[in-house]
Motif scaffolding. Structure first.
Motif, PDB file in Angstrom:
ATOM      1  N   GLU A  29      -6.593  12.780  -8.814  1.00 24.31           N
ATOM      2  CA  GLU A  29      -6.789  12.221  -8.120  1.00 24.31           C
ATOM      3  C   GLU A  29      -6.738  11.511  -7.187  1.00 24.31           C
ATOM      4  OE1 GLU A  29      -9.236   9.955 -10.661  1.00 24.31           O
ATOM      5  OE2 GLU A  29     -10.320  11.465 -11.559  1.00 24.31           O
ATOM      6  N   MET A  30      -5.298  11.079  -7.249  1.00 21.99           N
ATOM      7  CA  MET A  30      -4.588   9.846  -6.123  1.00 21.99           C
ATOM      8  C   MET A  30      -4.722  11.510  -5.411  1.00 21.99           C
ATOM      9  SD  MET A  30      -2.722   7.935  -9.463  1.00 21.99           S
ATOM     10  CE  MET A  30      -1.621   6.584  -8.511  1.00 21.99           C
ATOM     11  N   LYS A  31      -3.538  12.130  -5.493  1.00 23.66           N
ATOM     12  CA  LYS A  31      -2.680  12.774  -4.384  1.00 23.66           C
ATOM     13  C   LYS A  31      -3.948  12.933  -3.399  1.00 23.66           C
ATOM     14  CE  LYS A  31      -1.091  16.424  -6.615  1.00 23.66           C
ATOM     15  NZ  LYS A  31      -0.210  17.683  -6.649  1.00 23.66           N
ATOM     16  N   LEU A  32      -5.380  13.401  -3.796  1.00 26.08           N
ATOM     17  CA  LEU A  32      -6.752  13.613  -3.106  1.00 26.08           C
ATOM     18  C   LEU A  32      -6.715  12.359  -2.309  1.00 26.08           C
ATOM     19  CD1 LEU A  32      -8.103  15.841  -2.185  1.00 26.08           C
ATOM     20  CD2 LEU A  32     -10.413  14.420  -3.910  1.00 26.08           C
ATOM     21  N   GLN A  33      -6.768  11.167  -2.882  1.00 22.85           N
ATOM     22  CA  GLN A  33      -6.940   9.645  -1.957  1.00 22.85           C
ATOM     23  C   GLN A  33      -6.057   9.907  -1.489  1.00 22.85           C
ATOM     24  OE1 GLN A  33      -9.586   7.802  -2.263  1.00 22.85           O
ATOM     25  NE2 GLN A  33      -9.264   7.048  -1.107  1.00 22.85           N
ATOM     26  N   PHE A  34      -5.057   9.566  -1.973  1.00 22.81           N
ATOM     27  CA  PHE A  34      -3.772   9.773  -0.876  1.00 22.81           C
ATOM     28  C   PHE A  34      -3.837   9.849   1.024  1.00 22.81           C
ATOM     29  CE2 PHE A  34       0.828  11.051   0.848  1.00 22.81           C
ATOM     30  CZ  PHE A  34       1.196   9.837   1.392  1.00 22.81           C
ATOM     31  N   LYS A  35      -4.178  11.369   0.682  1.00 26.32           N
ATOM     32  CA  LYS A  35      -4.771  12.576   2.166  1.00 26.32           C
ATOM     33  C   LYS A  35      -5.945  11.585   2.143  1.00 26.32           C
ATOM     34  CE  LYS A  35      -3.424  16.459   0.292  1.00 26.32           C
ATOM     35  NZ  LYS A  35      -3.351  18.017  -0.233  1.00 26.32           N
ATOM     36  N   ASN A  36      -6.893  11.503   1.998  1.00 23.47           N
ATOM     37  CA  ASN A  36      -8.445  10.752   2.729  1.00 23.47           C
ATOM     38  C   ASN A  36      -8.104   9.230   3.122  1.00 23.47           C
ATOM     39  OD1 ASN A  36      -9.737  12.808   1.857  1.00 23.47           O
ATOM     40  ND2 ASN A  36     -10.024  12.210   0.037  1.00 23.47           N
ATOM     41  N   THR A  94       0.753  -1.178   0.006  1.00 25.59           N
ATOM     42  CA  THR A  94      -0.178  -0.453  -0.823  1.00 25.59           C
ATOM     43  C   THR A  94       1.270   1.476  -0.055  1.00 25.59           C
ATOM     44  OG1 THR A  94      -1.394  -1.357   1.636  1.00 25.59           O
ATOM     45  CG2 THR A  94      -1.917   1.017   1.162  1.00 25.59           C
ATOM     46  N   VAL A  95       0.543   2.683  -0.476  1.00 29.13           N
ATOM     47  CA  VAL A  95       0.984   3.403  -0.927  1.00 29.13           C
ATOM     48  C   VAL A  95       1.133   4.333   0.809  1.00 29.13           C
ATOM     49  CG1 VAL A  95       1.170   5.726  -2.125  1.00 29.13           C
ATOM     50  CG2 VAL A  95       1.278   3.975  -3.594  1.00 29.13           C
ATOM     51  N   ARG A  96       2.552   4.607   0.862  1.00 26.83           N
ATOM     52  CA  ARG A  96       2.768   4.764   2.550  1.00 26.83           C
ATOM     53  C   ARG A  96       3.063   6.040   2.159  1.00 26.83           C
ATOM     54  NH1 ARG A  96      -1.284   3.285   4.475  1.00 26.83           N
ATOM     55  NH2 ARG A  96      -1.636   1.412   4.898  1.00 26.83           N
ATOM     56  N   SER A  97       3.992   6.934   1.085  1.00 28.38           N
ATOM     57  CA  SER A  97       4.820   7.852   1.260  1.00 28.38           C
ATOM     58  C   SER A  97       4.158   8.863  -0.415  1.00 28.38           C
ATOM     59  CB  SER A  97       5.773   8.185   0.995  1.00 28.38           C
ATOM     60  OG  SER A  97       6.824   7.029   0.113  1.00 28.38           O
ATOM     61  N   GLU A  98       4.343   9.754  -0.285  1.00 25.18           N
ATOM     62  CA  GLU A  98       4.361  10.707  -1.317  1.00 25.18           C
ATOM     63  C   GLU A  98       5.367  10.308  -2.581  1.00 25.18           C
ATOM     64  OE1 GLU A  98       4.102  14.752  -1.162  1.00 25.18           O
ATOM     65  OE2 GLU A  98       2.759  15.161   0.432  1.00 25.18           O
ATOM     66  N   LYS A  99       6.004   9.990  -2.621  1.00 29.06           N
ATOM     67  CA  LYS A  99       7.429   9.109  -3.044  1.00 29.06           C
ATOM     68  C   LYS A  99       7.266   8.032  -3.761  1.00 29.06           C
ATOM     69  CE  LYS A  99      12.026   7.623  -3.886  1.00 29.06           C
ATOM     70  NZ  LYS A  99      13.562   7.678  -2.798  1.00 29.06           N
ATOM     71  N   LEU A 131       3.183   6.871  -4.183  1.00 27.69           N
ATOM     72  CA  LEU A 131       2.813   7.790  -4.870  1.00 27.69           C
ATOM     73  C   LEU A 131       3.057   8.379  -6.358  1.00 27.69           C
ATOM     74  CD1 LEU A 131      -0.422   8.481  -4.954  1.00 27.69           C
ATOM     75  CD2 LEU A 131      -0.040  10.651  -3.854  1.00 27.69           C
ATOM     76  N   LYS A 132       4.208   9.010  -6.204  1.00 26.37           N
ATOM     77  CA  LYS A 132       4.489   9.034  -7.446  1.00 26.37           C
ATOM     78  C   LYS A 132       4.624   8.507  -8.343  1.00 26.37           C
ATOM     79  CE  LYS A 132       5.652  12.623 -10.456  1.00 26.37           C
ATOM     80  NZ  LYS A 132       5.006  13.197 -11.067  1.00 26.37           N
ATOM     81  N   LYS A 133       5.620   7.491  -7.533  1.00 29.25           N
ATOM     82  CA  LYS A 133       6.675   6.219  -8.270  1.00 29.25           C
ATOM     83  C   LYS A 133       4.964   5.504  -9.064  1.00 29.25           C
ATOM     84  CE  LYS A 133       9.487   2.488  -7.674  1.00 29.25           C
ATOM     85  NZ  LYS A 133       9.853   1.432  -6.314  1.00 29.25           N
ATOM     86  N   LEU A 134       4.412   4.810  -8.222  1.00 31.60           N
ATOM     87  CA  LEU A 134       3.189   4.452  -9.003  1.00 31.60           C
ATOM     88  C   LEU A 134       2.617   4.964  -9.863  1.00 31.60           C
ATOM     89  CD1 LEU A 134       0.648   2.173  -8.561  1.00 31.60           C
ATOM     90  CD2 LEU A 134      -0.594   3.041  -6.725  1.00 31.60           C
ATOM     91  N   PHE A 135       2.515   6.485  -9.986  1.00 31.02           N
ATOM     92  CA  PHE A 135       1.671   7.317 -10.586  1.00 31.02           C
ATOM     93  C   PHE A 135       2.719   6.974 -12.142  1.00 31.02           C
ATOM     94  CE2 PHE A 135       1.649  10.658 -13.793  1.00 31.02           C
ATOM     95  CZ  PHE A 135       0.516  10.822 -14.218  1.00 31.02           C
ATOM     96  N   ASN A 136       4.197   7.161 -12.125  1.00 30.91           N
ATOM     97  CA  ASN A 136       4.324   6.759 -13.430  1.00 30.91           C
ATOM     98  C   ASN A 136       4.596   5.743 -13.895  1.00 30.91           C
ATOM     99  OD1 ASN A 136       5.492   9.534 -13.019  1.00 30.91           O
ATOM    100  ND2 ASN A 136       7.227   9.266 -11.355  1.00 30.91           N
ATOM    101  N   ILE A 137       4.297   4.593 -13.226  1.00 26.18           N
ATOM    102  CA  ILE A 137       4.450   3.189 -13.328  1.00 26.18           C
ATOM    103  C   ILE A 137       2.938   3.347 -14.554  1.00 26.18           C
ATOM    104  CG2 ILE A 137       3.479   2.064 -11.858  1.00 26.18           C
ATOM    105  CD1 ILE A 137       6.277   1.010 -14.804  1.00 26.18           C
ATOM    106  N   LEU A 138       1.851   3.599 -13.813  1.00 25.70           N
ATOM    107  CA  LEU A 138       0.541   3.169 -14.507  1.00 25.70           C
ATOM    108  C   LEU A 138       0.389   3.629 -15.810  1.00 25.70           C
ATOM    109  CD1 LEU A 138      -1.314   3.878 -11.007  1.00 25.70           C
ATOM    110  CD2 LEU A 138      -1.183   1.663 -12.097  1.00 25.70           C
TER     111      LEU A 138
END
Length: 117
Positions: free
Chosen positions: A44-51, A6-11, A13-20
């Motif tokens: 959307e992913m950044k907002l979900q990361f916060k929520n 599960t994504v636990r950091s902004e780094k 999150l960005k890594k997941l976004f880039n591969i997708l």
């Protein structure tokens, strides 16, 4: 065995976004389809990361993301949780990774559904 993380950091999150984004781009080029930019998905992913980070998942092999799933927590009380993006790198397809991610997503939804708000 490849495990779901599960994504636990902004780094992460960005890594997941880039591969997708890379997977979608590669598929579009290979299939001679129009590639639609995923920049809105990142917001959307950044907002979900916060929520609620629990719905941002990925699978790694040798420290490299090979599959990922993003979910959107629209309204837990009304049971409105949806899958946003699901992608698997070409060389890892047909190995059950998408199924594994979807099953984990459903399990997390059920756990959250049982919580009191």
């Amino acid at each position: 065995m490849l495990e779901i993380k599960t994504v636990r950091s902004e780094k992460e999150l960005k890594k997941l976004f880039n591969i997708l984004s890379e997977i979608f781009y590669d598929d579009a080029v290979e299939n001679k389809e129009h590639y639609y930019t995923m920049s809105e998905r990142y917001e959307e992913m950044k907002l979900q990361f916060k929520n609620d980070k629990d719905f941002l998942m990925y699978i790694e092999d040798n420290n490299r993301i090979v599959a990922g799933l993003t979910g959107k927590n629209l309204d837990l009380k009304k049971k409105k949780i949806t899958i946003g993006v699901l992608a698997v790198k070409k060389e890892y397809r047909m190995k059950g990774l998408a199924t594994k991610l979807i099953n984990e997503f459903e399990n997390k939804c059920k756990k959250k559904e049982n919580r009191t708000y």
